[in-house]
Every structure is written in C-alpha cells, then in structure tokens.
Design an enzyme around this catalytic site. Structure first.
Site, PDB file in Angstrom:
ATOM      1  CD  GLN A 145      -3.101   2.662   6.807  1.00 49.80           C
ATOM      2  OE1 GLN A 145      -3.684   3.036   7.825  1.00 49.80           O
ATOM      3  NE2 GLN A 145      -3.732   2.472   5.675  1.00 49.80           N
TER       4      GLN A 145
ATOM      5  NE  ARG B 240       0.207   1.464   3.361  1.00 53.56           N
ATOM      6  CZ  ARG B 240       1.120   2.377   3.594  1.00 53.56           C
ATOM      7  NH1 ARG B 240       2.411   2.038   3.678  1.00 53.56           N
ATOM      8  NH2 ARG B 240       0.833   3.638   3.733  1.00 53.56           N
ATOM      9  N   GLY B 241       0.259   2.404  -0.155  1.00 52.24           N
ATOM     10  CA  GLY B 241       1.041   3.621  -0.337  1.00 52.24           C
ATOM     11  C   GLY B 241       1.122   3.884  -1.832  1.00 52.24           C
ATOM     12  CB  ALA B 242       0.329   6.914  -3.799  1.00 49.38           C
TER      13      ALA B 242
ATOM     14  CG  ASN C 148      -2.008  11.461   2.794  1.00 48.81           C
ATOM     15  OD1 ASN C 148      -1.467  10.582   2.106  1.00 48.81           O
ATOM     16  ND2 ASN C 148      -1.689  11.636   4.070  1.00 48.81           N
TER      17      ASN C 148
ATOM     18  CG  ASP D 228      -2.967   8.127  -1.359  1.00 46.93           C
ATOM     19  OD1 ASP D 228      -2.874   8.649  -0.232  1.00 46.93           O
ATOM     20  OD2 ASP D 228      -2.652   6.946  -1.601  1.00 46.93           O
TER      21      ASP D 228
HETATM   22  O1  MRU Z   1      -4.554   3.174   2.141  1.00 52.26           O
HETATM   23  P1  MRU Z   1      -3.064   3.375   2.042  1.00 52.26           P
HETATM   24  O2  MRU Z   1      -2.309   2.803   3.190  1.00 52.26           O
HETATM   25  O3  MRU Z   1      -2.531   2.936   0.695  1.00 52.26           O
HETATM   26  O4  MRU Z   1      -2.884   4.950   2.104  1.00 52.26           O
HETATM   27  C1  MRU Z   1      -1.591   5.471   1.974  1.00 52.26           C
HETATM   28  C2  MRU Z   1      -1.506   6.933   2.182  1.00 52.26           C
HETATM   29  O5  MRU Z   1      -2.481   7.613   2.351  1.00 52.26           O
HETATM   30  C3  MRU Z   1      -0.128   7.523   2.082  1.00 52.26           C
HETATM   31  O6  MRU Z   1       0.013   8.603   2.949  1.00 52.26           O
HETATM   32  C4  MRU Z   1       0.092   8.001   0.641  1.00 52.26           C
HETATM   33  O7  MRU Z   1      -0.126   6.950  -0.251  1.00 52.26           O
HETATM   34  C5  MRU Z   1       1.449   8.546   0.433  1.00 52.26           C
HETATM   35  S1  MRU Z   1       2.664   7.272   0.397  1.00 52.26           S
HETATM   36  C6  MRU Z   1       4.167   7.948   0.021  1.00 52.26           C
END
Ligand code: MRU
Length: 365
Positions: free
Chosen positions: A217, A67-69, A268, A258
């Site tokens: 997270q 996960r994470g963009a 985000n 994101d």
């Molecule tokens: O649902 P997730 O855990 O994928 O959400 C991730 C986030 O919101 C992060 O802050 C975002 O992707 C930035 S990662 C460098």
C-alpha cells in the site's frame, strides 16, 4: 481511464469541491451504483468500477479494491443504501428483514477496521428510526445517511489535519506506513491529511513511505497519492526504517489506524508496531491519526481487536509471480496492535490526545 476533472466529483459536487480537491474520488454514489477507484490496479492504471449490487460491494471490500478503515465504512454505508433501493416490500418489517442479509454480508467482509461495523450500525439504526415512514422515504433517508457519512469523513480528515500539523516541525522527515490518505478515506486522509496540511503550511517536509509488504500500500498508493499533490516523498523498503532513523532523517512517524481500543492501543497495518518500537528507541515521536469512528470504546485494550488473516498468496506471490519456495508454511496477519505506551498522541477531529485521554471522543449516549 483518465483522471476525472474536479467538477465531476459525485454527490452534491458544489460543496464537495471545497472538501476534496484531489484528482481522484475514492468512493461515491454515481447513477444508482457505488463507484470506486479500483485500488488493486494503482498506480499502473486509474480505473473506476461501478458496483451495482451488494455482492459486488462486498467483493470490492474483500479484494481490497477499496481499503482503508474509513473508506470501507463509507463503502458499506453506500452498499446498504444500494441494497435498500433494491428491496421490494410493502411494510417496514418486511423491508428491514430483507435488508438484514446485506448488512450481514458486508459485516463479514473484513474483521479488523471498526469503521465498517460503525457505519453498518449507523445505517441500521437510521432505518429503525424511520420505521413509521413510507418505504420510499426510508430508502431515500438511507442514501442521504451514506452521503452524510462520506461528507462527515472528509470534514473530519480536514479537522485532523488542522489539529495535527502543528506536531510536525518545518524541515521534518516524516515516516508513514501503509496508506492512510485520501484513498483510505472519503478524501484528504488521516495521517496523510496531517502531512498534506503541514505541506500546505510549510512547503518544507520530506515524507518517507514504507513500501508496506505484503501488498505494498505504501509503494503503490501512498507514493502515487502524494506525488499527485507534489509532496516530496521517498519510497523505502520496510526494513530501511531503522537505518533512516539512525541517520536522523526522520523526525516523526505518523500512521492511521483500523481500530483504537479505549486504552489507546491502536491496530494498524502489519509492521506498524515495529515502526513504533524503532521510533521509541530513537527518541522520535510516533503519532496515530484517526477519526473518532475508528475508536472502539466497547473494548478495553488492543488484545480484544480481531486481527484479519489474509490469503497466503499475498506473501508467496508478487502479482502473478511466485516468489517463495513452493509448499512453505506462510502466515499473513494483516494488522498488528501498537500498545498505547508507544504512542505520543492520537489525533482525531476533536484534537490531539494522549492515549489515556481518549474519553473526549466518546459518542454521546
Ligand atoms: O488492509 P488495508 O489496506 O485496508 O489496511 C489499511 C490500513 O492499515 C490503514 O493504515 C488504516 O486503515 C488507516 S486508513 C485512514
């Protein structure tokens, strides 16, 4: 599984060590499969999974094993490279037609992070550019492109850290929300990249990590990751942020994104918008750190960003245990949009920008 030593980082490890000094690898190509650290098991268990087909890659993205963009963009790129290896076709048209359903499957996994679509489009565009080549060369080209996306992401995070750390004063308390670290990227991180660099420079900062309900997270991933690097971190629940700002423990906020619209509105993890409002009220700068692959110049404002609604069990349950009243109506938007007016600067690999000046990050036509 024990943490893997530095010399076993995946692709082209000799050049990767310089970029990715951490003792975990978020995503890599390993023995013909997409290897991911399974983030659903952290921090209790450090285990890697090998996705051997595109269905497994898509499942891993949907269930937040990765996960994470930026990390889901990289993973999707490898997923397409993997799918390509498994296509048997004589000519380009048959090859491309057979590859498209895999691209569509990956695109359907999560709607908010634009890096996913950015990476899929980049892979499709490369396949089309290579159409005159042998199928074996196209397959090889796609894998090389996925390696490039990973390598470039790590390099961008280091640049974000270099540009961003000067915004943090030595001795600062820094609030972050969710996880925008090495686990959310190819390595080093965006928001945590800035924090890492500030720590490397000053050794005198204190991170406050919001736990980040509903699926934590912050408490599961950000604290684990920062503690690997011995960066001082204090875990707080989301509803403590205002208190610590009022107590003057927090001098700036820094988060990832994101998807950032052309006007600088930034989506985000849910709860980020609230942090930004609190920061404004307390006169604390609120920064967003993200690579240019997170900026969606096709949309004018954050109102156009699709917000993922996730399973209600993420709210009603903590692990296996039900923590809410059975039958209650639940909402679970996974992201919110922070309007540009709350953002002091957006830090990209090209520099620090006021939200209204993001244009310098626009890709060349
Ligand atoms: O649902 P997730 O855990 O994928 O959400 C991730 C986030 O919101 C992060 O802050 C975002 O992707 C930035 S990662 C460098």
């Amino acid at each position: 599984m024990p943490l893997r030593p530095r010399d076993r980082l995946g692709v082209d490890s000799s050049s990767f060590i310089a970029y990715n000094p951490h003792m975990f690898t978020t995503v890599e190509w390993k023995d013909g499969a997409v290897r991911l650290i399974d983030q659903t098991l952290l921090p209790g268990q450090v285990a890697y999974i090998d996705c051997k087909d595109v269905a497994a890659v898509a499942e891993a993205i949907e269930s937040l094993r990765v996960r994470g963009a930026p990390a889901i963009g990289i993973t999707a790129a490898y997923g397409i490279a993997l799918a390509a290896q498994q296509v048997s076709a004589e000519g380009f048209d048959d090859f491309y037609t057979a590859l498209l359903p895999s691209c569509e499957r990956l695109a359907a996994t999560r709607p908010t992070a634009v890096n996913l679509f950015w990476a899929i489009n980049r892979m499709k565009a490369l396949a089309l550019r290579l159409r005159e080549q042998e199928i074996s060369a196209i397959k090889e080209g796609l894998l090389t492109e996925a390696h490039n996306i990973l390598r470039e992401d790590i390099a961008m995070n280091h640049a974000i850290g270099r540009f961003g750390f000067g915004l943090i004063q030595p001795g600062s308390g820094i609030l972050t929300h969710c996880n925008a670290g090495g686990l959310a990227t190819g390595g080093y991180g965006t928001a945590l990249g800035v924090i890492r660099r500030a720590w490397e420079e000053y050794k005198d900062i204190q991170v406050y990590a919001d736990e980040t309900r509903p699926i934590l997270q912050g408490s599961r991933l950000t604290t684990w990751e920062l503690m690997q690097d011995q960066i001082p971190v204090t875990l707080i629940t989301d509803n403590m942020a205002a208190y610590f700002m009022q107590q003057k423990k927090i001098q700036c906020c820094i988060v990832g994104a994101d998807r950032i619209a052309a006007n600088g509105d930034a989506a985000n993890k849910i709860g980020t918008y609230g942090v930004a409002i609190l920061a404004k009220e307390h006169g604390i700068p609120f920064y967003v750190a993200a690579p240019s692959s997170t900026i969606d110049f096709a949309i004018a404002s954050g109102a156009e960003i699709p917000i993922e609604e996730r399973s209600h069990s993420e709210v009603s349950h903590m692990g296996e245990k039900e923590i809410s009243t059975k039958g209650v109506t639940i909402a679970n938007p996974a992201f919110d949009v922070t309007p540009a007016k709350y953002i002091a600067a957006i830090i990209t690999e090209k520099g620090c920008f006021k939200p209204e000046n993001l244009g310098a990050n626009r890709p060349a036509e």
